[in-house]
Design an enzyme around this catalytic site. Structure first.
Site, short mmCIF file in Angstrom:
data_model
loop_
_atom_site.label_atom_id
_atom_site.label_comp_id
_atom_site.label_asym_id
_atom_site.label_seq_id
_atom_site.Cartn_x
_atom_site.Cartn_y
_atom_site.Cartn_z
N ARG A 175 54.92 53.90 0.03
CA ARG A 175 55.41 52.84 -0.86
C ARG A 175 54.78 52.95 -2.23
O ARG A 175 53.58 53.17 -2.33
CB ARG A 175 55.05 51.46 -0.33
CG ARG A 175 55.57 51.16 1.01
CD ARG A 175 55.44 49.65 1.25
NE ARG A 175 55.79 49.37 2.62
CZ ARG A 175 54.94 49.05 3.56
NH1 ARG A 175 53.66 48.89 3.27
NH2 ARG A 175 55.35 48.82 4.78
N ARG A 279 40.13 56.50 16.17
CA ARG A 279 40.02 55.18 15.53
C ARG A 279 39.12 54.25 16.32
O ARG A 279 38.82 54.49 17.49
CB ARG A 279 41.40 54.56 15.31
CG ARG A 279 42.28 54.54 16.52
CD ARG A 279 43.71 54.08 16.17
NE ARG A 279 44.62 54.34 17.28
CZ ARG A 279 45.92 54.17 17.26
NH1 ARG A 279 46.51 53.71 16.17
NH2 ARG A 279 46.66 54.41 18.31
N TYR A 353 59.10 58.56 22.41
CA TYR A 353 58.01 57.92 21.69
C TYR A 353 58.46 56.51 21.27
O TYR A 353 58.53 56.18 20.10
CB TYR A 353 57.73 58.80 20.48
CG TYR A 353 56.45 58.59 19.70
CD1 TYR A 353 55.47 57.73 20.13
CD2 TYR A 353 56.25 59.30 18.52
CE1 TYR A 353 54.31 57.56 19.40
CE2 TYR A 353 55.10 59.14 17.78
CZ TYR A 353 54.13 58.28 18.22
OH TYR A 353 53.00 58.13 17.49
P1 FAD Z 1 54.26 51.72 30.54
O1 FAD Z 1 53.65 50.60 29.83
O2 FAD Z 1 53.65 53.04 30.52
O3 FAD Z 1 54.61 51.27 32.01
C1 FAD Z 1 54.94 52.16 33.04
C2 FAD Z 1 54.25 51.65 34.29
O4 FAD Z 1 54.71 52.45 35.39
C3 FAD Z 1 52.73 51.80 34.25
O5 FAD Z 1 52.12 50.55 34.46
C4 FAD Z 1 52.42 52.79 35.37
O6 FAD Z 1 51.22 52.50 36.05
C5 FAD Z 1 53.62 52.60 36.28
N1 FAD Z 1 53.90 53.78 37.12
C6 FAD Z 1 54.04 55.06 36.73
N2 FAD Z 1 54.27 55.85 37.79
C7 FAD Z 1 54.27 55.04 38.87
C8 FAD Z 1 54.46 55.27 40.25
N3 FAD Z 1 54.67 56.50 40.75
N4 FAD Z 1 54.40 54.21 41.11
C9 FAD Z 1 54.17 52.96 40.63
N5 FAD Z 1 53.99 52.69 39.32
C10 FAD Z 1 54.05 53.72 38.47
N6 FAD Z 1 54.24 50.01 20.53
C11 FAD Z 1 54.43 49.09 19.56
O7 FAD Z 1 55.52 48.54 19.43
N7 FAD Z 1 53.41 48.73 18.70
C12 FAD Z 1 52.17 49.28 18.79
O8 FAD Z 1 51.27 48.94 18.01
C13 FAD Z 1 51.95 50.26 19.81
N8 FAD Z 1 50.74 50.83 19.93
C14 FAD Z 1 50.54 51.74 20.91
C15 FAD Z 1 49.27 52.28 21.04
C16 FAD Z 1 49.01 53.19 22.05
C17 FAD Z 1 47.63 53.77 22.17
C18 FAD Z 1 50.07 53.58 22.94
C19 FAD Z 1 49.81 54.58 24.03
C20 FAD Z 1 51.33 53.04 22.83
C21 FAD Z 1 51.60 52.11 21.81
N9 FAD Z 1 52.83 51.50 21.69
C22 FAD Z 1 53.03 50.59 20.69
C23 FAD Z 1 53.95 51.81 22.62
C24 FAD Z 1 54.01 50.86 23.83
O9 FAD Z 1 52.82 50.99 24.57
C25 FAD Z 1 55.20 51.24 24.70
O10 FAD Z 1 56.38 51.18 23.97
C26 FAD Z 1 55.37 50.35 25.95
O11 FAD Z 1 54.17 49.93 26.50
C27 FAD Z 1 56.14 51.14 26.97
O12 FAD Z 1 56.42 50.35 28.10
P2 FAD Z 1 56.96 51.06 29.42
O13 FAD Z 1 57.23 49.97 30.39
O14 FAD Z 1 58.05 52.00 29.10
O15 FAD Z 1 55.76 52.00 29.91
N1 UDP Z 2 48.78 59.34 10.85
C1 UDP Z 2 47.88 59.98 10.04
N2 UDP Z 2 46.80 59.27 9.54
C2 UDP Z 2 46.61 57.98 9.84
C3 UDP Z 2 47.54 57.32 10.66
C4 UDP Z 2 48.61 58.04 11.17
O1 UDP Z 2 48.01 61.15 9.76
O2 UDP Z 2 45.61 57.40 9.38
C5 UDP Z 2 49.91 60.14 11.38
C6 UDP Z 2 49.61 60.74 12.76
O3 UDP Z 2 50.22 62.02 12.81
C7 UDP Z 2 50.32 59.82 13.70
C8 UDP Z 2 51.55 59.44 12.89
O4 UDP Z 2 51.05 59.35 11.54
O5 UDP Z 2 50.66 60.47 14.89
C9 UDP Z 2 52.20 58.16 13.29
O6 UDP Z 2 51.24 57.13 13.18
P1 UDP Z 2 51.36 55.82 14.03
O7 UDP Z 2 50.36 54.87 13.53
O8 UDP Z 2 52.79 55.43 14.10
O9 UDP Z 2 50.90 56.36 15.45
P2 UDP Z 2 50.83 55.58 16.83
O10 UDP Z 2 51.10 54.14 16.60
O11 UDP Z 2 51.87 56.23 17.65
O12 UDP Z 2 49.46 55.85 17.30
#
Ligand code: FAD
Ligand code: UDP
Length: 371
Positions: A175, A279, A353
């Site tokens: 931005r 982080r 993703y």
């Molecule tokens: P999951 O939450 O992975 O649920 C799947 C479930 O299935 C799990 O509980 C697992 O234990 C269960 N399972 C798997 N295999 C089996 C099996 N064989 N038997 C029984 N149970 C099983 N999204 C945002 O919008 N904002 C954010 O800021 C954001 N930050 C994130 C930060 C991180 C570090 C990560 C990893 C993801 C982030 N996300 C964020 C994405 C968000 O976590 C996902 O979109 C969402 O949680 C996905 O939900 P889900 O139900 O598809 O999967």
């Molecule tokens: N990213 C980066 N520097 C930062 C934050 C993010 O280079 O300080 C890049 C990194 O490649 C990351 C992508 O931007 O995978 C997307 O960031 P986002 O915060 O969406 O990642 P997530 O929420 O999936 O962890």
């Protein structure tokens, strides 16, 4: 007639939303999860009065009014706005890339000056960007790429920026305004009282079995329902017969500290390549450092986030949507299409993703089609 209409595998967001919709339509649903808690990756647990995001920082954000209206039935959202800061060897920069970042990086104060520097630096990329490095340089120039993107991205993905797809970095806004709001979203916030409360409300009145791996008990479950909603990893369902899809896994090192304020912000990204973690999250700031009665919390809880390659036994967090894995996923997709009575969904079931709002939207779409 079997006992249930649906077995939902996974009590994460996708499974919980689908189960809620099915119950609302009068269907009999059983939810099962191999973890010993509901919520999947959005699970929060209370430590010293602070809702700790056990699987990493989760900030809800969406432009989709339908999703917002739906999820607001199960939670009130606070006014948290995500503004992470980047720490590059002690230099602090604003994220996402905006006028504050450009000012700190180059001392410029107008959008025109910033745009000029970026235009100059991006000249090294003449063709359509083919990978994350080229995409990043063509968006923000080499200086920002080197200090704020390269180290962080290579730690997070365990791959060189030249071998990663360009789209990953397009998730971040660029931005030419003084605006530190990380997301371009109409709605943003954290569910008051934590995500676990929200999932509990979604699953209200629905039977849930925890600590039970569906794949290890498939035959027993087959006796209970004809339809399965599977939200685990799609390759695990097929016993990795085509080979394992790659994921990134994470490890969280969580510490309770007897001080009121560790870093002054919910998220600080360490963007150099030497610091081993990506982080640090200071959980209390997602709810403004207050407890549920509005009192200042006296202590704090932080989590350092380390990224690693997934191996069997680890939690899969991020699908690696590069060419090789996308091609492998297509093979599993073809198997999934032939699998009678099983619907694959969610981040792991679709190997996508997805953010939370996209997961809710997909679950609602499936519910509309299916129920
Ligand atoms: P999951 O939450 O992975 O649920 C799947 C479930 O299935 C799990 O509980 C697992 O234990 C269960 N399972 C798997 N295999 C089996 C099996 N064989 N038997 C029984 N149970 C099983 N999204 C945002 O919008 N904002 C954010 O800021 C954001 N930050 C994130 C930060 C991180 C570090 C990560 C990893 C993801 C982030 N996300 C964020 C994405 C968000 O976590 C996902 O979109 C969402 O949680 C996905 O939900 P889900 O139900 O598809 O999967
Ligand atoms: N990213 C980066 N520097 C930062 C934050 C993010 O280079 O300080 C890049 C990194 O490649 C990351 C992508 O931007 O995978 C997307 O960031 P986002 O915060 O969406 O990642 P997530 O929420 O999936 O962890």
């Amino acid at each position: 007639m079997k006992q249930y209409d649906y077995i939902v595998v996974g009590a994460g967001l996708f499974g919980s939303v689908f189960a809620q919709c099915a119950k609302e339509k009068g269907k009999k649903v059983l939810v099962t999860d191999k973890r010993n808690h509901i919520g999947g990756n959005v699970y929060t647990e209370k430590i010293n009065g602070i809702n700790v995001h056990r699987y990493g920082a989760h900030i809800f954000h969406t432009n989709d009014k339908k999703v917002m209206d739906y999820i607001s039935r199960f939670a009130d959202f606070n006014r948290f706005t995500n503004s992470p800061v980047a720490n590059y060897k002690g230099e602090i920069y604003s994220l996402p890339f905006n006028m504050y970042t450009f000012n700190k990086m180059w001392g410029v104060s107008t959008p025109e000056e910033a745009a000029q520097i970026i235009a100059e630096q991006k000249k090294e990329i003449s063709a359509e960007p083919q990978n994350l490095e080229e995409q990043a340089i063509s968006l923000v120039g080499r200086d920002i790429y080197e200090k704020l993107i390269k180290g962080y991205t290579e730690k997070q993905w365990g791959r060189s920026c030249r071998s990663l797809p360009a789209f990953i970095i397009r998730r971040l806004p660029v931005r030419f305004t003084y605006d530190n709001n990380y997301f371009n979203a109409l709605y943003q916030g954290i569910p008051v009282g934590g995500y676990t409360n929200m999932i509990e409300k979604l699953l209200d009145g629905i039977e849930v079995i925890l600590g039970c791996d569906y794949l290890e008990n498939k035959n027993e479950f087959a006796l209970l329902a004809d339809k399965i909603i599977f939200t685990g990893p799609i390759d695990s369902y097929f016993d990795y017969c085509e080979g394992a899809l790659e994921y990134r896994s994470l490890k969280f090192e969580t510490q309770e500290l007897d001080i009121p304020n560790f870093q002054g912000n919910a998220a600080v990204n360490y963007t150099d390549s030497e610091t081993p973690f990506t982080r640090i999250i200071e959980h209390k700031w997602f709810e403004f450092g207050k407890d549920e009665n509005g009192n200042d919390l006296p202590t704090t809880v932080i989590s350092r986030e380390y990224s690693s390659e997934w191996k069997p036994g680890d939690e899969p967090y991020y699908p690696v949507n590069d060419e090789k894995n996308t091609a492998l996923y297509q093979k599993y997709r073809a198997l999934a299409d032939k699998e009678n009575g099983v619907i694959f969904g969610g981040r792991l079931g679709s190997y996508k993703y997805y953010d939370m709002d996209q997961v809710i939207a997909e679950a609602l779409k499936l519910a509309e089609k299916e129920l």
